[in-house]
Design a protein around this motif. Structure first.
Motif, PDB file in Angstrom:
ATOM      1  N   CYS A   1       0.808  -1.220   0.000  1.00 47.54           N
ATOM      2  CA  CYS A   1       0.000   0.000   0.000  1.00 47.54           C
ATOM      3  C   CYS A   1       0.840   1.268   0.000  1.00 47.54           C
ATOM      4  O   CYS A   1       0.380   2.311  -0.472  1.00 47.54           O
ATOM      5  CB  CYS A   1      -0.947  -0.005   1.196  1.00 47.54           C
ATOM      6  N   THR A   2       2.063   1.214   0.518  1.00 43.88           N
ATOM      7  CA  THR A   2       2.874   2.430   0.564  1.00 43.88           C
ATOM      8  C   THR A   2       3.532   2.728  -0.772  1.00 43.88           C
ATOM      9  O   THR A   2       3.854   3.874  -1.061  1.00 43.88           O
ATOM     10  CB  THR A   2       3.968   2.327   1.643  1.00 43.88           C
ATOM     11  N   GLN A   3       3.763   1.691  -1.584  1.00 41.10           N
ATOM     12  CA  GLN A   3       4.400   1.867  -2.889  1.00 41.10           C
ATOM     13  C   GLN A   3       3.697   0.983  -3.916  1.00 41.10           C
ATOM     14  O   GLN A   3       4.276   0.042  -4.443  1.00 41.10           O
ATOM     15  CB  GLN A   3       5.883   1.499  -2.823  1.00 41.10           C
ATOM     16  N   PRO A   4       2.442   1.249  -4.199  1.00 40.59           N
ATOM     17  CA  PRO A   4       1.716   0.380  -5.127  1.00 40.59           C
ATOM     18  C   PRO A   4       2.288   0.442  -6.534  1.00 40.59           C
ATOM     19  O   PRO A   4       2.783   1.470  -6.973  1.00 40.59           O
ATOM     20  CB  PRO A   4       0.288   0.940  -5.085  1.00 40.59           C
ATOM     21  N   SER A   5       2.225  -0.686  -7.228  1.00 43.03           N
ATOM     22  CA  SER A   5       2.675  -0.715  -8.613  1.00 43.03           C
ATOM     23  C   SER A   5       1.728   0.120  -9.470  1.00 43.03           C
ATOM     24  O   SER A   5       0.624   0.472  -9.050  1.00 43.03           O
ATOM     25  CB  SER A   5       2.703  -2.156  -9.127  1.00 43.03           C
ATOM     26  N   TRP A   6       2.155   0.414 -10.696  1.00 39.16           N
ATOM     27  CA  TRP A   6       1.315   1.211 -11.580  1.00 39.16           C
ATOM     28  C   TRP A   6       0.028   0.477 -11.920  1.00 39.16           C
ATOM     29  O   TRP A   6      -1.050   1.074 -11.974  1.00 39.16           O
ATOM     30  CB  TRP A   6       2.081   1.579 -12.846  1.00 39.16           C
ATOM     31  N   ARG A   7       0.105  -0.827 -12.109  1.00 43.42           N
ATOM     32  CA  ARG A   7      -1.110  -1.595 -12.397  1.00 43.42           C
ATOM     33  C   ARG A   7      -2.056  -1.591 -11.205  1.00 43.42           C
ATOM     34  O   ARG A   7      -3.275  -1.574 -11.365  1.00 43.42           O
ATOM     35  CB  ARG A   7      -0.745  -3.020 -12.808  1.00 43.42           C
ATOM     36  N   THR A   8      -1.501  -1.595  -9.996  1.00 43.62           N
ATOM     37  CA  THR A   8      -2.343  -1.480  -8.808  1.00 43.62           C
ATOM     38  C   THR A   8      -3.026  -0.116  -8.774  1.00 43.62           C
ATOM     39  O   THR A   8      -4.209  -0.009  -8.443  1.00 43.62           O
ATOM     40  CB  THR A   8      -1.508  -1.689  -7.534  1.00 43.62           C
ATOM     41  N   VAL A   9      -2.279   0.933  -9.110  1.00 41.01           N
ATOM     42  CA  VAL A   9      -2.852   2.282  -9.110  1.00 41.01           C
ATOM     43  C   VAL A   9      -4.034   2.361 -10.078  1.00 41.01           C
ATOM     44  O   VAL A   9      -5.096   2.911  -9.747  1.00 41.01           O
ATOM     45  CB  VAL A   9      -1.774   3.327  -9.478  1.00 41.01           C
ATOM     46  N   VAL A  10      -3.863   1.816 -11.267  1.00 39.93           N
ATOM     47  CA  VAL A  10      -4.942   1.862 -12.262  1.00 39.93           C
ATOM     48  C   VAL A  10      -6.158   1.086 -11.762  1.00 39.93           C
ATOM     49  O   VAL A  10      -7.300   1.556 -11.865  1.00 39.93           O
ATOM     50  CB  VAL A  10      -4.448   1.294 -13.609  1.00 39.93           C
ATOM     51  N   ARG A  11      -5.931  -0.105 -11.191  1.00 42.53           N
ATOM     52  CA  ARG A  11      -7.040  -0.900 -10.664  1.00 42.53           C
ATOM     53  C   ARG A  11      -7.680  -0.197  -9.452  1.00 42.53           C
ATOM     54  O   ARG A  11      -8.909  -0.216  -9.304  1.00 42.53           O
ATOM     55  CB  ARG A  11      -6.533  -2.282 -10.257  1.00 42.53           C
ATOM     56  N   ALA A  12      -6.851   0.380  -8.578  1.00 46.15           N
ATOM     57  CA  ALA A  12      -7.378   1.052  -7.391  1.00 46.15           C
ATOM     58  C   ALA A  12      -8.255   2.240  -7.773  1.00 46.15           C
ATOM     59  O   ALA A  12      -9.270   2.507  -7.121  1.00 46.15           O
ATOM     60  CB  ALA A  12      -6.227   1.510  -6.491  1.00 46.15           C
ATOM     61  N   GLU A  13      -7.874   2.960  -8.822  1.00 46.26           N
ATOM     62  CA  GLU A  13      -8.696   4.084  -9.251  1.00 46.26           C
ATOM     63  C   GLU A  13     -10.078   3.612  -9.689  1.00 46.26           C
ATOM     64  O   GLU A  13     -11.101   4.206  -9.326  1.00 46.26           O
ATOM     65  CB  GLU A  13      -8.023   4.835 -10.398  1.00 46.26           C
ATOM     66  N   SER A  14     -10.117   2.536 -10.458  1.00 48.38           N
ATOM     67  CA  SER A  14     -11.393   1.998 -10.909  1.00 48.38           C
ATOM     68  C   SER A  14     -12.247   1.566  -9.723  1.00 48.38           C
ATOM     69  O   SER A  14     -13.464   1.814  -9.679  1.00 48.38           O
ATOM     70  CB  SER A  14     -11.149   0.820 -11.854  1.00 48.38           C
ATOM     71  N   TRP A  15     -11.610   0.921  -8.743  1.00 52.67           N
ATOM     72  CA  TRP A  15     -12.330   0.464  -7.549  1.00 52.67           C
ATOM     73  C   TRP A  15     -12.857   1.652  -6.740  1.00 52.67           C
ATOM     74  O   TRP A  15     -14.013   1.649  -6.284  1.00 52.67           O
ATOM     75  CB  TRP A  15     -11.383  -0.408  -6.725  1.00 52.67           C
ATOM     76  N   LEU A  16     -12.032   2.682  -6.567  1.00 47.54           N
ATOM     77  CA  LEU A  16     -12.476   3.874  -5.845  1.00 47.54           C
ATOM     78  C   LEU A  16     -13.613   4.577  -6.590  1.00 47.54           C
ATOM     79  O   LEU A  16     -14.559   5.073  -5.964  1.00 47.54           O
ATOM     80  CB  LEU A  16     -11.303   4.844  -5.646  1.00 47.54           C
ATOM     81  N   ASP A  17     -13.520   4.631  -7.912  1.00 51.09           N
ATOM     82  CA  ASP A  17     -14.603   5.228  -8.689  1.00 51.09           C
ATOM     83  C   ASP A  17     -15.917   4.500  -8.441  1.00 51.09           C
ATOM     84  O   ASP A  17     -16.976   5.121  -8.270  1.00 51.09           O
ATOM     85  CB  ASP A  17     -14.261   5.194 -10.182  1.00 51.09           C
ATOM     86  N   ASP A  18     -15.851   3.176  -8.418  1.00 52.83           N
ATOM     87  CA  ASP A  18     -17.058   2.398  -8.142  1.00 52.83           C
ATOM     88  C   ASP A  18     -17.589   2.694  -6.740  1.00 52.83           C
ATOM     89  O   ASP A  18     -18.807   2.834  -6.535  1.00 52.83           O
ATOM     90  CB  ASP A  18     -16.763   0.902  -8.279  1.00 52.83           C
ATOM     91  N   MET A  19     -16.677   2.768  -5.775  1.00 55.59           N
ATOM     92  CA  MET A  19     -17.079   3.061  -4.398  1.00 55.59           C
ATOM     93  C   MET A  19     -17.748   4.437  -4.296  1.00 55.59           C
ATOM     94  O   MET A  19     -18.799   4.595  -3.666  1.00 55.59           O
ATOM     95  CB  MET A  19     -15.855   3.017  -3.479  1.00 55.59           C
TER      96      MET A  19
END
Length: 650
Positions: free
Chosen positions: A324-342
């Protein structure tokens, strides 16, 4: 057994690369204008050679240094070189500005968040490693007087890891071959990642949420994000106050370290959820960051750093899953989509953060803006001018602890409508109810198990997750001072929440001298400081808590090392040497020391109601927009009174 390169990797053809022969297991000797000294052979050295009469500097195995007849130096000596902090900071700023101009748009999330914007903190730390090494190289007289190209060590990885006592944080660094690479050296056989980094086990996640988006969330008033125990302890009191006022909150626990997870609460109105269980295990190529060489360079101390090559090395950070402190770029892209859904599902009026500077916080603040939610940042730790890797705050409302944080908060704010409010620290609201007696008993049991006699005086060392060498220097300073101090002293080491307790095994096993014990990491300094006679730390926020309780604070570390700066407010004693520690401890009196309210307010405005005041600001903002009461806005020279709601500044 075959030979390996300096990073432990084996040349693919089995041959020994010139200049990187495995060193013999005996002592080598350094020669040159700086005298002769014995050294255990390991790693690499830099030696002067020539090419068509021009100076050239080659990285070689240190076994070869014993036979060198020209200027040479062990790379560990270069890394130990002290560099001017202001020059370092200026160099980092120059490189980051050049990176932004050159490649900020090379990769973006679907929501428009650029890679450099989101990943600024890990990128900046890596850039600082490069600049630091270049400045150290330039300060070595033989090289400064005859600068020339560097020839790297074949097969050495270009990006590696530094040692750290943190359980999870990856301390990326550039190797000396990586330095040569960004300056233009040919590297046909060098992998971008060191053997240590290539062999590192992928970070496992502590999250267990089975689905990317639960279907039973419904509408929420506040969406809060936490990924460390400090965030959780800072935000949950605010969420509890909001719940008392009828506001529903969803707390997203993004911690990938089980010790940093939020504890399920019993407060009605607070929903606790975790991220998808595979979110932080994503790795892979960062598209757009593998640039071909070009003519673009940035000057650092007279050296031209090739930007395309620098971006290529930075892609290693973005392609390695670091939790969580240094997420990979693919994690960042997926996390954005998940946050958008939330955000689309819960439609909160506020996104509440305790860090909006590191990748997940930047991403969340960016998502809040796109969804029309107000973003609120609550300062969770002490700030100094040099305390953050990137001095930037992205939220609309910024809650700071004390009057001295106003200037920093105002200077770091990036939101065009940002306001900074002095409302204290909700994590400290509980201090008034602490049991000093219970915490004292805990400390005594640690130092005297089995009913043995406990020391008369007890100091607590609130640690930071420094590298092992740095930790040892602080330990030596503190233990030597305790041994010289008047009275019967014992020491309890309180690991940082992100730190493994095994980092202190050697200290606990020391023979004789001051009794030493290590607190349970789940207790930490916060769970035992009220029972101490003194608190020692470099810059743990626990120093502020101790000052609020009237417990003597020692700010330890060599001259020039960063501290909380409590000494300047009369709240601590600066201890740079053993004698300073001994003198400060010898002067400790029994019982809390009274401190003027104004001195405390400068560091933390503590009234025991910070959570309630922050909750009120959140609800006021949600119902009426910008605050109408301008009397609480900070003006130069104004100070907050005990009766008002704190100072704010637009």
């Amino acid at each position: 057994m075959g030979l390996r390169a300096a990073d432990g990797s084996r040349p693919p053809d089995g041959r020994v690369p010139q200049g990187t022969a495995e060193p013999p297991p005996h002592q080598a000797t350094r020669r040159g204008e700086h005298g002769v000294s014995p050294r255990t052979t390991c790693g690499l050295g830099l030696v002067r050679s020539s090419n068509a009469g021009k100076p050239t500097w080659t990285l070689v195995g240190t076994g070869a240094l014993a036979h060198a007849r020209t200027d040479h130096i062990h790379t560990t000596d270069l890394e130990a070189t002290t560099v001017d902090k202001q020059v370092l900071r200026a160099g980092v700023e120059d490189v980051m500005a050049a990176l932004d101009h050159y490649g900020a748009k090379l990769a973006s999330t679907p929501g428009g968040a650029g890679w450099l914007h989101v990943q600024h903190v890990p990128v900046r730390r890596f850039v600082a490693e490069i600049v630091r090494k270049l400045l150290a190289l330039n300060s070595w007289a033989p090289f400064a007087s005859a600068p020339g190209p560097l020839i790297l060590a074949p097969y050495e990885g270009l990006v590696g890891l530094r040692s750290s006592s943190s359980r999870e944080y990856l301390a990326y660094t550039v190797t000396w071959s990586g330095v040569a690479y960004v300056l233009g050296a040919a590297a046909p056989h060098n992998p971008t990642r060191s053997a240590q980094l290539r062999n590192r086990a992928r970070t496992s996640t502590a999250n267990t949420e089975p689905r990317p988006l639960p279907s039973d969330l419904g509408r929420q008033d506040v969406l809060a994000l936490s990924w460390t125990s400090r965030h959780a302890a800072t935000l949950t009191p605010v969420l509890a106050e909001l719940a008392r006022g009828g506001q529903r909150s969803l707390l997203l626990d993004l911690a990938t370290d089980a010790a940093e997870r939020c504890s399920p609460g019993s407060v009605t109105g607070i929903e606790l959820r975790s991220a998808p269980n595979d979110l932080f295990t994503l790795s892979g190529t960062a598209e757009g960051l593998h640039r071909p060489d070009d003519e673009h360079v940035v000057q650092v101390g007279g050296y031209g750093v090739q930007l395309a090559r620098l971006v290529r090395l930075l892609s290693v950070l973005l392609e390695t899953s670091g939790g969580c402190t240094q997420p990979s770029w693919r994690t960042v892209v997926r996390a954005e989509s998940w946050l958008d859904d939330m955000l689309s599902t819960t439609r909160p009026h506020t996104v509440l953060l305790s860090n909006d500077t590191s990748p997940l916080g930047v991403l969340a603040a960016h998502a809040a803006e796109r969804h029309g939610a107000n973003s609120v940042h609550v300062q969770h730790g002490a700030w100094t001018a040099e305390s953050v890797a990137w001095p930037a705050l992205h939220s609309r409302d910024i809650i700071v602890m004390g009057e001295r944080d106003l200037v920093l908060g105002r200077g770091w704010a990036r939101h065009p409508e940002a306001e900074v409010h002095v409302l204290g620290q909700p994590r400290f609201d509980v201090l008034a109810g602490l049991s000093r007696q219970a915490q004292r008993r805990y400390l005594e049991k640690l130092l005297a198990p089995g009913g043995r006699r406990a020391p008369t005086r007890i100091a607590v060392w609130a640690c930071q997750p420094f590298n092992p060498g740095h930790l040892k220097s602080h330990a030596d300073l503190l233990l030597d001072g305790l041994a010289e101090a008047d009275g019967d002293w014992g020491l309890v080491i309180a690991p940082h929440p992100a730190q493994g307790a095994d980092a202190f095994n050697a200290l606990v096993k020391r023979d004789g001298g001051t009794p030493v014990a290590v607190a349970d990491p789940r207790v930490g300094a916060r769970g035992c400081l009220a029972g101490a006679d003194a608190i020692a730390s470099a810059y743990s926020t626990c120093g502020i808590e101790a000052a609020l309780l009237g417990i003597p604070v020692l700010e330890i570390g060599p001259p020039g090392e960063r501290t909380l700066g409590l000494t300047g407010h009369g709240l601590a004693t600066r201890c740079e040497a053993t004698g300073d520690v001994a003198e400060a401890l010898s002067g400790v009196r029994a019982g809390p020391v009274p401190i003027p309210r104004a001195s405390l307010d400068a560091v933390c405005r503590w009234r025991g109601d910070s959570a309630a005041r922050i909750a009120r600001l959140i609800t006021d903002r949600a119902t009426s927009g910008p605050r109408a009461d301008d009397s609480t806005h900070h003006t130069p020279g104004a100070t907050a009174s005990p009766e008002d709601e704190g100072a704010s500044v637009r």
